[in-house]
Motif scaffolding. Structure first.
Motif, short mmCIF file in Angstrom:
data_model
loop_
_atom_site.label_atom_id
_atom_site.label_comp_id
_atom_site.label_asym_id
_atom_site.label_seq_id
_atom_site.Cartn_x
_atom_site.Cartn_y
_atom_site.Cartn_z
N HIS A 176 -25.68 44.26 41.94
CA HIS A 176 -24.61 44.19 40.93
C HIS A 176 -23.42 43.45 41.54
O HIS A 176 -23.42 43.15 42.74
CB HIS A 176 -24.21 45.58 40.42
CG HIS A 176 -23.93 46.60 41.49
ND1 HIS A 176 -23.58 47.89 41.22
CD2 HIS A 176 -23.96 46.53 42.87
CE1 HIS A 176 -23.40 48.57 42.35
NE2 HIS A 176 -23.64 47.76 43.35
N SER A 178 -20.49 44.71 41.66
CA SER A 178 -19.50 45.70 42.10
C SER A 178 -19.07 45.57 43.57
O SER A 178 -17.91 45.85 43.87
CB SER A 178 -20.02 47.11 41.81
OG SER A 178 -20.31 47.26 40.44
N GLN A 181 -15.74 44.08 44.26
CA GLN A 181 -14.54 44.93 44.16
C GLN A 181 -14.02 45.28 45.55
O GLN A 181 -12.84 45.17 45.84
CB GLN A 181 -14.86 46.26 43.47
CG GLN A 181 -15.11 46.21 41.99
CD GLN A 181 -15.29 47.64 41.44
OE1 GLN A 181 -14.70 48.60 41.94
NE2 GLN A 181 -16.12 47.77 40.42
N ARG A 202 -32.56 42.17 40.72
CA ARG A 202 -33.30 43.44 40.72
C ARG A 202 -34.77 43.15 40.48
O ARG A 202 -35.11 42.20 39.77
CB ARG A 202 -32.78 44.38 39.62
CG ARG A 202 -31.39 44.91 39.95
CD ARG A 202 -30.90 45.92 38.94
NE ARG A 202 -29.45 45.98 38.99
CZ ARG A 202 -28.69 46.69 38.18
NH1 ARG A 202 -29.26 47.43 37.24
NH2 ARG A 202 -27.39 46.68 38.29
N GLN A 215 -23.79 39.03 36.13
CA GLN A 215 -22.82 40.03 35.71
C GLN A 215 -21.42 39.49 35.93
O GLN A 215 -21.22 38.56 36.70
CB GLN A 215 -22.95 41.31 36.55
CG GLN A 215 -24.18 42.14 36.25
CD GLN A 215 -24.17 43.46 37.02
OE1 GLN A 215 -23.49 43.60 38.04
NE2 GLN A 215 -24.92 44.43 36.53
N GLU A 217 -17.78 41.37 37.00
CA GLU A 217 -17.11 42.60 37.38
C GLU A 217 -15.63 42.43 37.08
O GLU A 217 -15.11 41.32 37.19
CB GLU A 217 -17.30 42.79 38.89
CG GLU A 217 -16.99 44.17 39.38
CD GLU A 217 -18.14 45.13 39.06
OE1 GLU A 217 -19.23 44.68 38.66
OE2 GLU A 217 -17.93 46.34 39.20
N PHE A 258 -19.28 55.06 41.11
CA PHE A 258 -18.05 54.40 41.57
C PHE A 258 -16.87 54.55 40.63
O PHE A 258 -15.79 54.04 40.88
CB PHE A 258 -18.31 52.90 41.84
CG PHE A 258 -19.43 52.33 41.02
CD1 PHE A 258 -20.73 52.34 41.50
CD2 PHE A 258 -19.18 51.78 39.77
CE1 PHE A 258 -21.77 51.82 40.73
CE2 PHE A 258 -20.22 51.25 39.01
CZ PHE A 258 -21.52 51.27 39.50
N THR A 259 -17.06 55.28 39.52
CA THR A 259 -15.93 55.51 38.61
C THR A 259 -15.90 56.97 38.18
O THR A 259 -16.93 57.64 38.10
CB THR A 259 -16.04 54.65 37.33
OG1 THR A 259 -17.40 54.66 36.88
CG2 THR A 259 -15.63 53.22 37.60
N GLY A 289 -20.49 48.72 31.33
CA GLY A 289 -20.14 50.01 31.93
C GLY A 289 -18.74 49.90 32.52
O GLY A 289 -18.32 48.82 32.94
N SER A 290 -18.03 51.05 32.54
CA SER A 290 -16.64 50.96 33.01
C SER A 290 -16.14 52.33 33.42
O SER A 290 -16.85 53.33 33.29
CB SER A 290 -15.76 50.43 31.88
OG SER A 290 -15.74 51.36 30.81
N ALA A 312 -12.24 49.69 36.40
CA ALA A 312 -13.23 48.66 36.74
C ALA A 312 -14.24 48.61 35.61
O ALA A 312 -14.40 49.57 34.85
CB ALA A 312 -13.93 49.01 38.05
N PHE A 313 -14.87 47.46 35.48
CA PHE A 313 -15.97 47.37 34.51
C PHE A 313 -16.99 46.37 35.01
O PHE A 313 -16.69 45.52 35.87
CB PHE A 313 -15.46 46.98 33.11
CG PHE A 313 -14.76 45.65 33.07
CD1 PHE A 313 -15.48 44.47 32.92
CD2 PHE A 313 -13.38 45.58 33.19
CE1 PHE A 313 -14.83 43.25 32.88
CE2 PHE A 313 -12.72 44.36 33.16
CZ PHE A 313 -13.44 43.18 33.00
N GLY A 314 -18.20 46.50 34.49
CA GLY A 314 -19.26 45.55 34.83
C GLY A 314 -20.03 45.22 33.57
O GLY A 314 -20.43 46.11 32.81
N1 DAH Z 1 -22.44 48.10 38.53
C1 DAH Z 1 -22.92 48.66 37.27
C2 DAH Z 1 -24.34 48.15 37.01
O1 DAH Z 1 -24.71 47.17 37.54
C3 DAH Z 1 -22.03 48.23 36.15
C4 DAH Z 1 -20.68 48.87 36.21
C5 DAH Z 1 -20.44 50.06 35.59
C6 DAH Z 1 -19.65 48.26 36.92
C7 DAH Z 1 -19.20 50.67 35.64
C8 DAH Z 1 -18.40 48.86 36.99
C9 DAH Z 1 -18.20 50.08 36.33
O2 DAH Z 1 -17.37 48.31 37.65
O3 DAH Z 1 -16.96 50.64 36.39
O4 DAH Z 1 -25.02 48.75 36.25
#
Ligand code: DAH
Length: 360
Positions: A176, A178, A181, A202, A215, A217, A258-259, A289-290, A312-314
């Protein structure tokens, strides 16, 4: 003497009238060539009496030099004129914008990355990058995913080979974006606002999954960032990205290591008549996701969680590209089919920007 004056008038006149290099050469040969009129006259000097020669010799020599000089001057003038003419026709305004040629096109994934970079840049987010071959500390531990955490299996990770006897944990192909970050927090500290678009990997391959995908981030850390700002930021992004006035997002409680708290975000849409419309209808589609960045994650990034907090979000880029541009099959992104690229691709010179429009 009269003969010399006549020759002078004749050849200076012809020189003046010669309109190109060939005509000029013909005049030169007729006057000064081996069998030219003036050369023949010079040969006659030998048959003259010394008195006659004393007068005719210098006069002929002077005439020869004068005509020679006139020919050269005329040649230079003709060359200048020709150059002038060429410069006029070959003139190029290098300040004109380039002409788009129907050749290569920008891949929709690159286009979408450019679009979302433009949107988040407008909100003050900088682009951060990290390596695609990542240590498992950055990919997992620093993101609060402990070694025994089930998420490590869920991620279907590609592990890099280590030499026999090397017992360090293997590097991985990042699963990912992430880990960027952590790298961004370490490099910049707080406050920070970054997005990190890029490739992730993956071990998964079917109709809706490819082993490499994309992705983006997002990370915003400051003293008092809240989930309300996360919601506004994502809504603003969706409105700009999908180029619609109305969007509605639904935050569903979820879990990510992570959140805390975490939310998955769905966007309201309609599939009526097989046609996807964002912002209306009764369907919901998950797009990201966030959550609020976990204190352990802040600490791993070298940031004090008692002083700073943030969201954060992804988000999957391939997914939102398919949604926006009506691309039905994910696998087409990676087939390099030129006909597909010409159909879905974008002109190289159309840089997405908010003032000029994202997609045209
Ligand atoms: N890293 C997660 C994934 O690959 C996605 C994600 C979810 C990123 C929530 C984030 C987060 O920064 O806060 O499925």
């Amino acid at each position: 003497m009269d003969a010399i004056a006549a020759l002078r008038a004749k050849y200076l006149g012809q020189t003046d009238q010669a309109s190109d290099a060939d005509a000029l050469e013909a005049v030169r040969l007729a006057a000064l060539g081996k069998k030219g009129e003036i050369s023949l006259k010079m040969r006659e000097l030998g048959r003259m009496s010394p008195e006659e020669r004393q007068i005719a010799g210098p006069a002929l020599n002077a005439l020869k030099s004068e005509i020679d000089a006139a020919l050269r001057a005329r040649r230079a003038a003709l060359d200048d004129a020709a150059l002038e003419e060429r410069l006029k026709t070959e003139w190029l305004d290098v300040t004109l914008p380039g002409r788009p040629r129907p050749m290569g096109t920008i891949h929709p994934i690159s286009q979408v990355m450019d679009e979302l970079t433009a949107i988040f840049a407008d909100m003050g987010f900088r682009v951060a990058e990290g390596p695609q071959i990542e240590s498992d500390w950055y990919n997992f531990d620093a993101l609060n995913i402990a070694p025994e955490h089930p998420a490590r299996q869920e991620h279907d990770t590609f592990f890099m080979h280590r030499a026999a006897g090397d017992n360090r944990p293997p590097h991985v192909l990042r699963t990912h974006t992430s880990p960027v970050q952590i790298r961004a927090m370490q490099a910049q500290g707080a406050p920070i606002r970054v997005i990190a678009p890029g490739r992730v990997y993956r071990m998964d391959m079917d109709q809706t999954h490819t082993p490499m995908f994309h992705q983006v981030e997002g990370l915003a850390i400051d003293r008092d960032i809240t989930m309300a700002q996360l919601k506004w930021t994502l809504e603003e992004f969706c409105r700009a990205f999908f180029e619609v006035d109305q969007v509605e997002l639904r935050f569903r409680a979820s879990h990510f290591p992570f959140t805390e708290p975490s939310a998955e975000v769905d966007i309201r849409c309609s599939w009526e008549g097989g046609q996807l419309k964002i912002g209306e209808g009764n369907d919901w589609m998950e797009i990201l996701g966030s959550g609020m960045v976990h204190p352990h994650v802040l600490r791993a990034g070298g940031i004090d969680p008692d002083q700073w907090q943030g969201f954060a979000f992804g988000m999957g880029i391939d997914r939102i590209a398919m949604l926006k541009y009506g691309i039905p099959d994910l696998r087409a992104f990676f087939e390099s089919d030129l006909r597909w690229l010409r159909h879905y691709g974008f002109q190289a010179l159309d840089q997405p920007s908010l003032p000029a429009g994202l997609s045209r």
